[in-house]
Motif scaffolding. Structure first.
Motif, short mmCIF file in Angstrom:
data_model
loop_
_atom_site.label_atom_id
_atom_site.label_comp_id
_atom_site.label_asym_id
_atom_site.label_seq_id
_atom_site.Cartn_x
_atom_site.Cartn_y
_atom_site.Cartn_z
N GLY A 134 0.82 -1.21 0.00
CA GLY A 134 0.00 0.00 0.00
C GLY A 134 0.85 1.25 0.00
N ALA A 135 1.97 1.21 0.73
CA ALA A 135 2.86 2.36 0.78
C ALA A 135 3.50 2.63 -0.58
N ALA A 136 3.61 1.58 -1.38
CA ALA A 136 4.18 1.74 -2.72
C ALA A 136 3.15 2.29 -3.71
N GLN A 137 1.94 2.55 -3.21
CA GLN A 137 0.86 3.17 -3.99
C GLN A 137 0.46 2.31 -5.19
N TYR A 138 0.53 1.01 -5.01
CA TYR A 138 0.06 0.11 -6.06
C TYR A 138 -1.40 -0.20 -5.80
N ASN A 139 -2.24 0.06 -6.76
CA ASN A 139 -3.67 -0.12 -6.57
C ASN A 139 -4.24 -0.93 -7.72
N PHE B 118 -6.09 -14.17 -12.93
CA PHE B 118 -4.80 -13.65 -13.40
C PHE B 118 -3.93 -13.32 -12.20
N THR B 119 -2.64 -13.20 -12.46
CA THR B 119 -1.67 -12.88 -11.41
C THR B 119 -1.13 -11.49 -11.63
N ASN B 120 -1.11 -10.67 -10.58
CA ASN B 120 -0.60 -9.31 -10.73
C ASN B 120 0.92 -9.31 -10.61
N TRP B 121 1.52 -8.11 -10.66
CA TRP B 121 2.98 -8.01 -10.59
C TRP B 121 3.54 -8.56 -9.29
N GLY B 122 2.75 -8.50 -8.22
CA GLY B 122 3.21 -8.98 -6.93
C GLY B 122 2.98 -10.46 -6.71
N GLY B 123 2.42 -11.15 -7.70
CA GLY B 123 2.19 -12.59 -7.58
C GLY B 123 0.87 -12.97 -6.95
N GLU B 124 0.01 -11.99 -6.63
CA GLU B 124 -1.29 -12.30 -6.04
C GLU B 124 -2.28 -12.75 -7.12
N LEU B 125 -3.10 -13.74 -6.76
CA LEU B 125 -4.13 -14.22 -7.68
C LEU B 125 -5.38 -13.35 -7.56
N HIS B 126 -5.85 -12.86 -8.69
CA HIS B 126 -7.08 -12.08 -8.77
C HIS B 126 -8.02 -12.74 -9.77
N ALA B 127 -9.27 -12.31 -9.76
CA ALA B 127 -10.23 -12.82 -10.74
C ALA B 127 -11.20 -11.72 -11.13
N ILE B 128 -11.57 -11.73 -12.38
CA ILE B 128 -12.64 -10.87 -12.90
C ILE B 128 -13.78 -11.79 -13.30
N SER B 129 -14.98 -11.46 -12.87
CA SER B 129 -16.12 -12.32 -13.17
C SER B 129 -17.33 -11.48 -13.55
N VAL B 130 -18.26 -12.13 -14.23
CA VAL B 130 -19.51 -11.50 -14.64
C VAL B 130 -20.66 -12.32 -14.07
N PRO B 131 -21.30 -11.83 -13.00
CA PRO B 131 -22.47 -12.52 -12.45
C PRO B 131 -23.73 -12.10 -13.20
N THR C 113 -11.02 -9.65 -22.50
CA THR C 113 -10.53 -8.92 -21.33
C THR C 113 -9.30 -9.61 -20.74
N ALA C 114 -9.31 -10.94 -20.73
CA ALA C 114 -8.17 -11.69 -20.20
C ALA C 114 -6.90 -11.38 -20.99
N VAL C 115 -7.03 -11.26 -22.30
CA VAL C 115 -5.87 -10.91 -23.13
C VAL C 115 -5.34 -9.53 -22.76
N ASN C 116 -6.25 -8.58 -22.56
CA ASN C 116 -5.84 -7.22 -22.19
C ASN C 116 -5.21 -7.18 -20.81
N ILE C 117 -5.73 -7.98 -19.89
CA ILE C 117 -5.15 -8.05 -18.54
C ILE C 117 -3.72 -8.59 -18.60
N GLN C 118 -3.51 -9.61 -19.42
CA GLN C 118 -2.16 -10.18 -19.54
C GLN C 118 -1.17 -9.16 -20.09
N ARG C 119 -1.63 -8.28 -20.94
CA ARG C 119 -0.75 -7.23 -21.47
C ARG C 119 -0.33 -6.26 -20.38
N ILE C 120 -1.23 -6.02 -19.43
CA ILE C 120 -0.92 -5.10 -18.33
C ILE C 120 0.07 -5.72 -17.36
N PHE C 121 -0.17 -6.99 -17.01
CA PHE C 121 0.59 -7.62 -15.93
C PHE C 121 1.65 -8.60 -16.41
N LYS C 122 2.02 -8.52 -17.68
CA LYS C 122 3.05 -9.45 -18.20
C LYS C 122 4.41 -9.12 -17.61
#
Length: 248
Positions: free
Chosen positions: A79-84, A206-219, A239-248
């Motif tokens: 959080g101190a690194a301002q990663y959101n 998907f996995t972010n730069w810090g290695g945490e697992l996240h998910a995007i879903s449509v209910p 969207t998954a393709v676009n996410i991979q471009r961000i966090f590659k």
């Protein structure tokens, strides 16, 4: 002597970093023996380093007996690194909602559950709504199953058994593991009226730069799920393709 001390201090920091990277890969905790094997260090050395890390809050003992896992102090540093993550994903959530007309959710896997981070409401009169901070199970949600599918099979099985034991559920672990294998193959996970009656969902992890697992879903309300399914699947994969471009 000073130079020797400096080299020793650098070595300890390097070893501590290696241990933290190994723990980053597990959600359910890891034993000292397994950590030692992964970082190629004596168990006694790993014990000394993890004890020091625990005093600072960088590692904690898993409450369900799974060994050591990353501690809350690392979240504070992030959080101190301002990663959101929400800021990075919000545009894609908006685009996904615009494409589908449906609500889109963002969640993160934390320990033994999925923590809800963000939501963009759909345009339909009948939509699904969740609260930020709400915790969802792993085995009956699209986002939970998507994240389980990203883990090693033995770790996923441990989390599945843990959740079912806590909730008094008797079911077939092997059947769910086969479902996770299919999720890995297709990239999409499904909740077909499993978590909440009348609500179905599709999601990907998907996995972010810090290695945490996240998910995007449509209910989606189950009453219109079958008619929307193919369109939602296509939009999520884009969207998954676009996410991979961000966090590659």
């Amino acid at each position: 002597m000073s130079e020797k001390y400096d080299k020793g201090g650098i070595q300890v920091i390097s070893r501590a970093a290696s241990i933290l990277r190994v723990l980053k890969e597990t959600q359910s905790g890891m034993s000292l023996g397994n950590i030692a094997a992964r970082v190629s260090l004596p168990r006694s050395t790993v014990q000394r380093i993890t004890s020091a890390l625990a005093e600072e809050g960088y590692v904690i003992t898993d409450a369900h007996g799974g060994g050591l896992r990353l501690g809350p102090e690392l979240s504070a540093l992030a959080g101190a690194a301002q990663y959101n993550i929400v800021e990075h994903c919000r545009l894609l959530l908006n685009e996904l909602t615009q494409k589908t007309g449906e609500t889109t959710d963002l969640a993160v896997m934390r320990g033994i559950g999925m923590v809800f981070l963000d939501q963009v409401p759909g345009s339909h009169r009948l939509t699904t709504v969740s609260k930020v901070g709400e915790v969802f199970p792993l085995t009956t949600t699209a986002n939970g199953k998507a994240c389980l599918a990203q883990l090693p099979e033995d770790e996923a099985a441990k989390l599945i058994t843990n959740e079912w034991t806590r909730n008094g559920v008797t079911s077939d672990v092997d059947a769910l593991l086969r479902q996770l294998a299919e999720i890995r193959r297709t990239g999409l996970a499904y909740d077909l009226d499993e978590h909440s009656s009348g609500v179905s969902a599709i999601g990907f992890a998907f996995t972010n730069w810090g290695g945490e697992l996240h998910a995007i879903s449509v209910p989606v309300p189950s009453s219109r799920f079958s008619g929307q399914r193919r369109m939602i699947e296509k939009a999520l994969l884009e969207t998954a393709v676009n996410i991979q471009r961000i966090f590659k």
